[in-house]
Design a protein around this motif. Structure first.
Motif, mmCIF file in Angstrom:
data_model
loop_
_atom_site.group_PDB
_atom_site.id
_atom_site.type_symbol
_atom_site.label_atom_id
_atom_site.label_comp_id
_atom_site.label_asym_id
_atom_site.label_seq_id
_atom_site.Cartn_x
_atom_site.Cartn_y
_atom_site.Cartn_z
ATOM 1 N N GLY A 279 16.770 5.493 40.957
ATOM 2 C CA GLY A 279 16.592 5.251 42.384
ATOM 3 C C GLY A 279 16.589 6.518 43.206
ATOM 4 N N SER A 280 17.421 7.482 42.811
ATOM 5 C CA SER A 280 17.524 8.725 43.571
ATOM 6 C C SER A 280 16.313 9.624 43.383
ATOM 7 N N CYS A 281 15.696 9.535 42.229
ATOM 8 C CA CYS A 281 14.552 10.415 41.941
ATOM 9 C C CYS A 281 13.200 9.751 42.197
ATOM 10 N N ALA A 282 13.116 8.451 41.966
ATOM 11 C CA ALA A 282 11.797 7.809 41.973
ATOM 12 C C ALA A 282 11.720 6.591 42.884
ATOM 13 N N HIS A 283 12.675 6.453 43.804
ATOM 14 C CA HIS A 283 12.683 5.407 44.854
ATOM 15 C C HIS A 283 12.198 4.032 44.377
ATOM 16 N N GLY A 284 11.252 3.401 45.092
ATOM 17 C CA GLY A 284 10.860 2.022 44.808
ATOM 18 C C GLY A 284 10.216 1.813 43.457
ATOM 19 N N ILE A 285 9.297 2.703 43.099
ATOM 20 C CA ILE A 285 8.619 2.563 41.801
ATOM 21 C C ILE A 285 9.618 2.765 40.673
ATOM 22 N N GLY A 286 10.538 3.698 40.856
ATOM 23 C CA GLY A 286 11.570 3.914 39.854
ATOM 24 C C GLY A 286 12.500 2.725 39.731
ATOM 25 N N THR A 287 12.763 2.068 40.859
ATOM 26 C CA THR A 287 13.622 0.875 40.839
ATOM 27 C C THR A 287 12.960 -0.251 40.063
ATOM 28 N N ALA A 288 11.655 -0.385 40.218
ATOM 29 C CA ALA A 288 10.928 -1.403 39.444
ATOM 30 C C ALA A 288 11.084 -1.150 37.951
ATOM 31 N N ALA A 289 11.041 0.126 37.558
ATOM 32 C CA ALA A 289 11.244 0.475 36.147
ATOM 33 C C ALA A 289 12.692 0.252 35.732
ATOM 34 N N ALA A 290 13.625 0.517 36.651
ATOM 35 C CA ALA A 290 15.047 0.338 36.344
ATOM 36 C C ALA A 290 15.388 -1.133 36.116
ATOM 37 N N ILE A 291 14.749 -2.021 36.881
ATOM 38 C CA ILE A 291 14.983 -3.455 36.713
ATOM 39 C C ILE A 291 14.563 -3.907 35.314
ATOM 40 N N GLN A 292 13.517 -3.267 34.793
ATOM 41 C CA GLN A 292 13.072 -3.609 33.440
ATOM 42 C C GLN A 292 14.083 -3.167 32.392
ATOM 43 N N ILE A 293 14.883 -2.152 32.724
ATOM 44 C CA ILE A 293 15.917 -1.693 31.793
ATOM 45 C C ILE A 293 17.100 -2.657 31.796
ATOM 46 N N GLY A 294 17.512 -3.100 33.008
ATOM 47 C CA GLY A 294 18.649 -4.010 33.112
ATOM 48 C C GLY A 294 18.948 -4.357 34.557
ATOM 49 N N MET A 295 19.674 -5.436 34.782
ATOM 50 C CA MET A 295 19.975 -5.890 36.133
ATOM 51 C C MET A 295 20.921 -4.931 36.870
ATOM 52 N N VAL A 296 21.904 -4.384 36.155
ATOM 53 C CA VAL A 296 22.811 -3.425 36.791
ATOM 54 C C VAL A 296 22.041 -2.181 37.217
ATOM 55 N N GLU A 297 21.208 -1.685 36.309
ATOM 56 C CA GLU A 297 20.399 -0.505 36.626
ATOM 57 C C GLU A 297 19.518 -0.759 37.847
ATOM 58 N N GLY A 298 18.906 -1.946 37.886
ATOM 59 C CA GLY A 298 18.031 -2.284 39.001
ATOM 60 C C GLY A 298 18.765 -2.369 40.319
ATOM 61 N N ALA A 299 19.938 -3.001 40.304
ATOM 62 C CA ALA A 299 20.728 -3.157 41.538
ATOM 63 C C ALA A 299 21.198 -1.806 42.070
ATOM 64 N N ILE A 300 21.734 -0.967 41.200
ATOM 65 C CA ILE A 300 22.224 0.347 41.617
ATOM 66 C C ILE A 300 21.073 1.238 42.074
ATOM 67 N N SER A 301 19.951 1.119 41.410
ATOM 68 C CA SER A 301 18.767 1.885 41.808
ATOM 69 C C SER A 301 18.313 1.479 43.201
ATOM 70 N N GLY A 302 18.327 0.171 43.472
ATOM 71 C CA GLY A 302 17.957 -0.310 44.802
ATOM 72 C C GLY A 302 18.905 0.193 45.871
ATOM 73 N N LEU A 303 20.199 0.236 45.558
ATOM 74 C CA LEU A 303 21.187 0.753 46.500
ATOM 75 C C LEU A 303 20.963 2.235 46.774
ATOM 76 N N SER A 304 20.650 2.974 45.735
ATOM 77 C CA SER A 304 20.482 4.426 45.895
ATOM 78 C C SER A 304 19.256 4.771 46.740
ATOM 79 N N ILE A 305 18.261 3.875 46.798
ATOM 80 C CA ILE A 305 17.101 4.111 47.662
ATOM 81 C C ILE A 305 17.560 4.256 49.116
ATOM 82 N N GLY A 306 18.374 3.310 49.566
ATOM 83 C CA GLY A 306 18.857 3.348 50.936
ATOM 84 C C GLY A 306 19.760 4.537 51.210
ATOM 85 N N LEU A 307 20.681 4.805 50.281
ATOM 86 C CA LEU A 307 21.600 5.926 50.466
ATOM 87 C C LEU A 307 20.863 7.258 50.459
ATOM 88 N N MET A 308 19.892 7.397 49.566
ATOM 89 C CA MET A 308 19.099 8.629 49.520
ATOM 90 C C MET A 308 18.335 8.826 50.819
#
Length: 230
Positions: free
Chosen positions: A185-214
């Protein structure tokens, strides 16, 4: 052929169809370079040039895809709600990682670009590259950059992060879902979050949170860092 892409129905169907086809290819081969977003964009560029359809016309005919970005971001709230316990336990780590991630993202651009002799406008346009497009364009415009150029850099970084991010994390031995989500999420924002969700639900949720914080940290730190370096 040109008149087909001037039709809203066909333009939408073609865009979604291409993405679904490339998504199936990616799922079968699991090759980072075959990222479905990247392949869809490249294919559409080639086709639009070939059939001589202006991007403005294509954008108007596929406006529903742009509209759905809003609901898709809101939908990330469901994942965040499901991971509230994890977020609460690691709040300090999450805030610290995203803050220093935002600083590192901006500083690395400034330093590398200055070494290559880039001018101020280009540096400012690239500085918020790791933040989601609307925020990045706002930060760029506020500090004297070129928002349209910033959007291009954001998309490129997002695609690269989503394509090679999971492979890099695997190679360097990052195994914790929290760390993977923050990195994507910190490096690749929305597109990265889409990839993170494919890895796992925790990864996807934290990635989505990091978009806003970043976005928040980058908007606050970029003017200060630019002042320090220039």
């Amino acid at each position: 052929m040109k008149h087909l892409f001037e039709s809203e129905t066909f333009a939408l169907a073609a865009t979604l169809g291409l993405f679904l086809i490339f998504e199936q290819v990616y799922q079968k081969l699991k090759t980072p370079l075959l990222n479905p977003v990247l392949l869809t964009i490249i294919t559409l560029i080639v086709v639009l040039i070939y059939v001589d359809v202006p991007y403005k016309t294509f954008k108007e005919n596929t406006h529903m895809i742009h509209f759905m970005l809003g609901p898709s971001v809101v939908a990330l709230g469901v994942l965040l709600y499901e991971q509230l316990h994890t977020i609460g336990k690691n709040a300090i780590a999450i805030l610290t990682a995203t803050f220093f991630g935002s600083v590192a993202g901006v500083v690395s651009v400034i330093v590398i670009a200055k070494l290559f002799g880039a001018d101020y406008d280009l540096i400012v346009s690239m500085a918020p590259k790791s933040v989601t497009t609307p925020i990045a364009m706002g930060v760029s415009a506020q500090n004297g950059g070129i928002p349209s150029m910033t959007a291009v850099f954001v998309i490129i970084v997002g695609i690269l992060g989503a394509s090679i991010g999971p492979l890099v994390l695997e190679k360097v031995g990052i195994k914790k879902p929290l760390a993977k989500g923050l990195a994507m999420g910190s490096c690749a924002h929305g597109i990265g979050t889409a990839a993170a969700i494919q890895i796992g639900m925790v990864e996807g949720a934290i990635s989505g949170l990091s978009i806003g914080l970043m976005g928040i940290f980058t908007a606050l730190t970029t003017p200060v860092l630019l002042e320090l370096f220039f």
